[in-house]
Design an enzyme around this catalytic site. Structure first.
Site, PDB file in Angstrom:
ATOM      1  N   ASN A 129      -0.869  -3.234 -11.919  1.00  0.00           N
ATOM      2  CA  ASN A 129       0.197  -3.516 -10.951  1.00  0.00           C
ATOM      3  C   ASN A 129       0.190  -5.017 -10.686  1.00  0.00           C
ATOM      4  OD1 ASN A 129       1.931  -3.773  -8.825  1.00  0.00           O
ATOM      5  ND2 ASN A 129       0.637  -2.705  -7.334  1.00  0.00           N
ATOM      6  N   TRP A 130       1.176  -5.690 -11.236  1.00  0.00           N
ATOM      7  CA  TRP A 130       1.202  -7.149 -11.114  1.00  0.00           C
ATOM      8  C   TRP A 130       1.775  -7.640  -9.794  1.00  0.00           C
ATOM      9  CZ3 TRP A 130       3.060  -8.726 -16.714  1.00  0.00           C
ATOM     10  CH2 TRP A 130       1.962  -8.606 -17.581  1.00  0.00           C
ATOM     11  N   LYS A 131       2.283  -6.720  -8.992  1.00  0.00           N
ATOM     12  CA  LYS A 131       2.837  -7.110  -7.679  1.00  0.00           C
ATOM     13  C   LYS A 131       3.846  -8.243  -7.884  1.00  0.00           C
ATOM     14  CE  LYS A 131      -1.373  -5.346  -5.696  1.00  0.00           C
ATOM     15  NZ  LYS A 131      -2.341  -5.320  -4.616  1.00  0.00           N
ATOM     16  N   HIS A 142       3.256   2.470  -2.662  1.00  0.00           N
ATOM     17  CA  HIS A 142       2.121   1.543  -2.688  1.00  0.00           C
ATOM     18  C   HIS A 142       1.827   1.082  -1.255  1.00  0.00           C
ATOM     19  CE1 HIS A 142      -0.276  -2.060  -3.285  1.00  0.00           C
ATOM     20  NE2 HIS A 142      -0.673  -1.469  -4.396  1.00  0.00           N
ATOM     21  N   GLU A 180       1.305  -1.682  -0.011  1.00  0.00           N
ATOM     22  CA  GLU A 180       2.076  -2.844   0.475  1.00  0.00           C
ATOM     23  C   GLU A 180       3.498  -2.440   0.852  1.00  0.00           C
ATOM     24  OE1 GLU A 180       0.939  -5.184  -2.897  1.00  0.00           O
ATOM     25  OE2 GLU A 180      -1.106  -5.033  -2.124  1.00  0.00           O
ATOM     26  N   GLU A 226      -5.727   4.674  -3.347  1.00  0.00           N
ATOM     27  CA  GLU A 226      -6.013   3.252  -3.108  1.00  0.00           C
ATOM     28  C   GLU A 226      -6.305   3.049  -1.625  1.00  0.00           C
ATOM     29  OE1 GLU A 226      -4.233   0.501  -6.270  1.00  0.00           O
ATOM     30  OE2 GLU A 226      -2.604   0.914  -4.884  1.00  0.00           O
ATOM     31  N   GLY A 264      -7.269  -5.881  -2.759  1.00  0.00           N
ATOM     32  CA  GLY A 264      -7.242  -7.342  -2.692  1.00  0.00           C
ATOM     33  C   GLY A 264      -8.330  -7.938  -1.822  1.00  0.00           C
ATOM     34  N   SER A 271      -9.611  -3.365  -5.687  1.00  0.00           N
ATOM     35  CA  SER A 271     -10.663  -4.302  -6.111  1.00  0.00           C
ATOM     36  C   SER A 271     -11.441  -3.831  -7.335  1.00  0.00           C
ATOM     37  CB  SER A 271     -11.606  -4.621  -4.943  1.00  0.00           C
ATOM     38  OG  SER A 271     -10.908  -5.332  -3.929  1.00  0.00           O
ATOM     39  N   GLY A 301      -4.840  -4.480  -9.523  1.00  0.00           N
ATOM     40  CA  GLY A 301      -3.973  -5.586  -9.145  1.00  0.00           C
ATOM     41  C   GLY A 301      -4.491  -6.892  -9.737  1.00  0.00           C
ATOM     42  N   GLY A 302      -5.210  -7.658  -8.924  1.00  0.00           N
ATOM     43  CA  GLY A 302      -5.637  -9.006  -9.286  1.00  0.00           C
ATOM     44  C   GLY A 302      -6.287  -9.132 -10.659  1.00  0.00           C
TER      45      GLY A 302
HETATM   46  P1  13P Z   1      -6.424  -5.232  -6.328  1.00  0.00           P
HETATM   47  O1  13P Z   1      -6.933  -4.696  -7.641  1.00  0.00           O
HETATM   48  O2  13P Z   1      -5.969  -6.658  -6.391  1.00  0.00           O
HETATM   49  O3  13P Z   1      -7.369  -4.924  -5.200  1.00  0.00           O
HETATM   50  O4  13P Z   1      -5.078  -4.396  -6.006  1.00  0.00           O
HETATM   51  C1  13P Z   1      -5.117  -3.032  -6.093  1.00  0.00           C
HETATM   52  C2  13P Z   1      -3.734  -2.523  -6.014  1.00  0.00           C
HETATM   53  O5  13P Z   1      -3.099  -2.593  -4.986  1.00  0.00           O
HETATM   54  C3  13P Z   1      -3.143  -1.967  -7.243  1.00  0.00           C
HETATM   55  O6  13P Z   1      -1.963  -1.291  -6.959  1.00  0.00           O
END
Ligand code: 13P
Length: 253
Positions: free
Chosen positions: A9-11, A96, A98, A168, A174, A212, A233-234
């Protein structure tokens, strides 16, 4: 051998040029591995670039990070599931953390979105997870099951079984603090029991963990039989780090 799903997930990162370059490098260096699938969720303006790069790779798919539940109309700034499907997406994330916590998406709205995604022929990945204060108050199970109940509302048993669930925990996203493999597996078990009670006998549910995940902790997390994959994500933004996650040794379960 168990099937493992690796979702990136590149957000709000990577425009078309960067998206193309990262996917190109990942696919050039990471050949298909039996039983492993990758899904990229780039910003929707970068979807076309990703789709061009993944052409011919049956182990790789791409999707959108969000949709609106109406098919079309005066909803400035939104994209619908049929429009995402026409653009080539085969997956959509829904709910998600967010979307829920930064944009105020409600449980009921996630349900409308899941139904719209499935009606458009896309695969849905429904995200659920508790806040740190909810976990501390011992409410993790209640929150996650409430989100599942609303997110999967109105689906028949067979359709329920097709939705992939991403657990999640919000406090792990994050932050650099991932759930321990043991704690993640415990919540997955709760989710699986809930799903099993609502789906056809013998249905195999796919439940992935996010929060994470890094090249350094992926092996320990995936060693848990309950985890059918990861949503990252990251650590998915950079080809090197994502390839290391994709290359996590086959868990000995
Ligand atoms: P991180 O891997 O950056 O913690 O993000 C997780 C996430 O929200 C994937 O959808």
């Amino acid at each position: 051998m168990s099937r493992l799903l690796f979702a990136a997930n590149w957000k709000m990162h990577h425009g078309p040029a960067a998206a193309r370059q990262v996917v190109h490098e990942v696919l050039a260096r990471h050949r298909p591995v039996a039983g492993r699938e990758q899904i990229f969720f780039p910003p929707s303006v970068s979807l076309a670039a990703v789709l061009e790069e993944i052409k011919g790779r049956r182990d790789v798919a791409a999707g959108v990070q969000n949709v609106y539940w109406e098919a079309k109309g005066a909803f400035t700034g939104e994209i619908s599931a049929p429009i995402a499907a026409e653009a080539g997406a085969t997956w959509a994330l829904v709910g998600h953390s967010e979307r829920r916590h930064k944009f105020g998406e409600t449980d009921a709205e996630t349900g409308r979105k899941v139904r719209a995604v499935l009606a458009a022929g896309l695969k849905a990945m429904l995200c659920v997870g508790e806040l740190i204060e909810e976990r501390r108050a011992g409410r993790t199970e209640e929150v996650v099951l409430r989100q599942l109940d609303a997110g999967l509302a109105g689906l028949d048993a067979a359709t329920t079984a097709q939705v992939v669930i991403a657990y999640e925990p919000v406090w792990a996203i994050g932050t650099g603090t991932h759930a321990t493999p043991h704690d993640a597996a415990a919540v997955h078990r709760t989710i699986r029991q809930w799903l099993t009670a609502r789906a056809p006998a013998g249905a195999r549910h796919t439940i992935v963990y996010g929060g994470s995940v890094t090249p350094d902790n992926a092996a320990a997390l995936l060693a848990e039989e309950e985890l059918d994959g990861v949503l990252v994500g990251g650590a998915s933004l950079d080809a090197e780090s994502w390839i290391r996650i994709l290359s996590t040794p086959q868990p000995n379960r």
